[in-house]
Design an enzyme around this catalytic site. Structure first.
Site: not given
Ligand code: P53
Length: 473
Positions: A173, A372
């Site tokens: 991320e 995810e």
């Protein structure tokens, strides 16, 4: 759905392993984060302080329990398990020449165990867990030297595990640090602690640049080392919707999206997009970027686009529309009347997943991997049973939209891993009660509990999903 679709689960070293000082591991940035909750931010302390509570020190004791946990993943039929390598297990301080053999051995055993149980490891090289020493001594990714330290670490683990791990990602991320007003994200992504009254955005852009260079170097190295290896980027894919048809809102949503798209633009296309260079010019920003950096970035483009998906964001340019005022969503976020939120305020939007998949397919035309997706909820434990129907509904709705993106729209997606497949420590709050797993871990917010594992209803549901390759939801 393709037959080799990678169904599985995802965790990260610092959120599950515990054993923060075992096997000569050094302190990582996750080890100096206290516990918070939905209203209270986690505190970043100056080293470990007496009397403070650090939930990641114990995690869920995956370090000691992983064999048992992987058996349970096998029972669900996982084709892959995504986790990360704690950099500070391999290089406890981060700037050493030689790696810590005990740390390397741990991941050797862990990856062997996964492979023996029929699941391939999908590995993030840096998931919010850089060695804390690098923060104190060098200022984290403010410092160009990080490129070398990270590159050395990656070379060691790529060499060692090249025959065990095919899918790698460089930075988890990487885009989250754009939320510069919140101290947590620049710290966890880049080890940056701001000085008082510092102009934060350019500091983060410089760190991001060094990470782009590091990521490209590693990607190029991996490609030369072993042609079987696939290296991806990883972004938190939160798309922005305009709150109204007012063109001001449309333009705002577009510019907010660019804070996300700049990362994949660079890591997939290999150069800075014009809108970003222009923003820097208009703001008078000058960065340490060399011609050689730009060459490296052009060569080290990624093979696939890894992304996490939890929510969408709705933005309004109208000063009279009430803003949520939540750091995670940014300054313009407003409530979306069409969407419900989780108890932690994350907008539940399965169609947003289809939307972002199509955006990526159109823009880049490379394979994507949903690394995810999951539902945080304070599960109720009743007589050894956990009836988590709401989690099943959440995942089912998202998988349905993913299938539409693949089958109806033609998106090229290679896998889907459910976040926190075994209850981890929450990253944003440090709580235990924000649970994600198919497997319940008996641990409380304060660290007490037996750490025993229990199967939730969703465990049996996901097993069926994998067994039928997504047919039965
Ligand atoms: P927790 C923001 C937006 C989307 C995903 O989060 C995010 C974040 C926070 O940076 O993080 C990812 O545990 C992250 C995981 C994390 C997971 O989402 O706060 O990669 O480490 O645990 C869920 O509920």
């Amino acid at each position: 759905m393709r037959k080799d679709f990678l169904w599985g689960g995802a965790v990260a070293a610092h959120q599950v392993e515990g054993g923060y000082d075992k096997g000569h591991k050094g302190l990582s940035i996750a080890d100096v984060l206290t516990a918070g909750d939905v209203h209270t931010p986690r505190e970043i302390t100056d080293g470990i302080q007496e009397g403070k509570f650090y939930p990641n020190h114990e995690g869920i004791k995956f370090y000691d329990h992983y064999k048992e946990d992987i058996q349970m993943f096998r029972e669900m039929g996982f084709k892959c398990l995504r986790t990360s390598i704690a950099w500070s297990r391999i290089f406890p301080k981060g700037d050493e020449k030689d790696p810590n053999e005990e740390g390397l051995k741990f991941y050797d055993d862990l990856f062997d165990c996964m492979l023996e149980n029929g699941m391939q490891p999908v590995i993030t090289l840096s998931h919010f867990e850089m060695p804390y020493y690098l923060v104190k001594e060098y200022g984290g990714w403010r410092n160009r030297k990080m490129i070398d330290f990270f590159y050395n670490f990656c070379k060691v683990v790529l060499d060692r595990y090249q025959n065990k791990v095919k899918y790698w990602m460089t930075f988890n991320e990487i885009n989250n640090q754009m939320l510069v007003e919140n101290d947590l994200y620049p710290f966890t992504n880049s080890g940056i602690i701001f000085e008082k009254d510092e102009d934060r955005l350019p500091v983060v852009y410089q760190a991001v640049h060094y990470q782009f260079v590091a990521s490209a170097l590693v990607t190029e190295y991996a490609h030369k080392l072993n042609s079987n290896i696939q290296t991806g980027c990883c972004v938190a894919a939160t798309p922005n919707y305009p709150n109204s048809t007012n063109p001001d809102d449309i333009l705002l949503a577009q510019s907010e999206d660019r804070k996300l798209l700049m990362f994949t633009d660079v890591q997939i296309r290999g150069h800075y997009p014009n809108y970003l260079l222009n923003e820097w010019k208009n703001n008078g920003y000058q960065f340490d970027i060399t011609d050689q950096d730009l060459e490296v970035m052009a060569k080290g483009t990624v093979d696939y686009l890894g992304f996490t998906y939890y929510m969408s964001n709705t933005v309004s340019a109208d000063p009279n529309v009430k803003k949520l005022g939540d750091d995670l969503q940014g300054n313009y976020a407003v409530d979306n009347q069409y969407l419900k939120t989780t108890d932690w305020g994350w907008a539940i939007d399965p169609k947003g997943l289809r939307y972002i998949m199509n955006m990526y397919q159109d823009r880049y035309e490379i394979p994507m991997f949903i690394v995810e997706n999951g539902f945080g909820y304070a599960d109720k434990f009743e007589d050894g049973k956990i009836h988590d129907q709401n989690r099943i509904e959440y995942l089912k709705a998202h998988i349905e939209e993913m299938k539409k993106a693949i089958e109806e729209d033609g998106c090229d997606c290679i896998g889907y891993t459910v976040w926190g497949c075994i209850d981890p420590i929450s990253f944003t709050t440090g709580e235990m009660k924000k649970r994600y797993g198919f497997i319940y871990v008996d641990r409380n917010n304060d660290g007490s509990g037996s750490y025993k594992r229990y199967k939730k209803d969703s465990f049996y549901w996901y097993k069926k999903v994998i067994e039928t390759n997504g047919e039965e939801l």
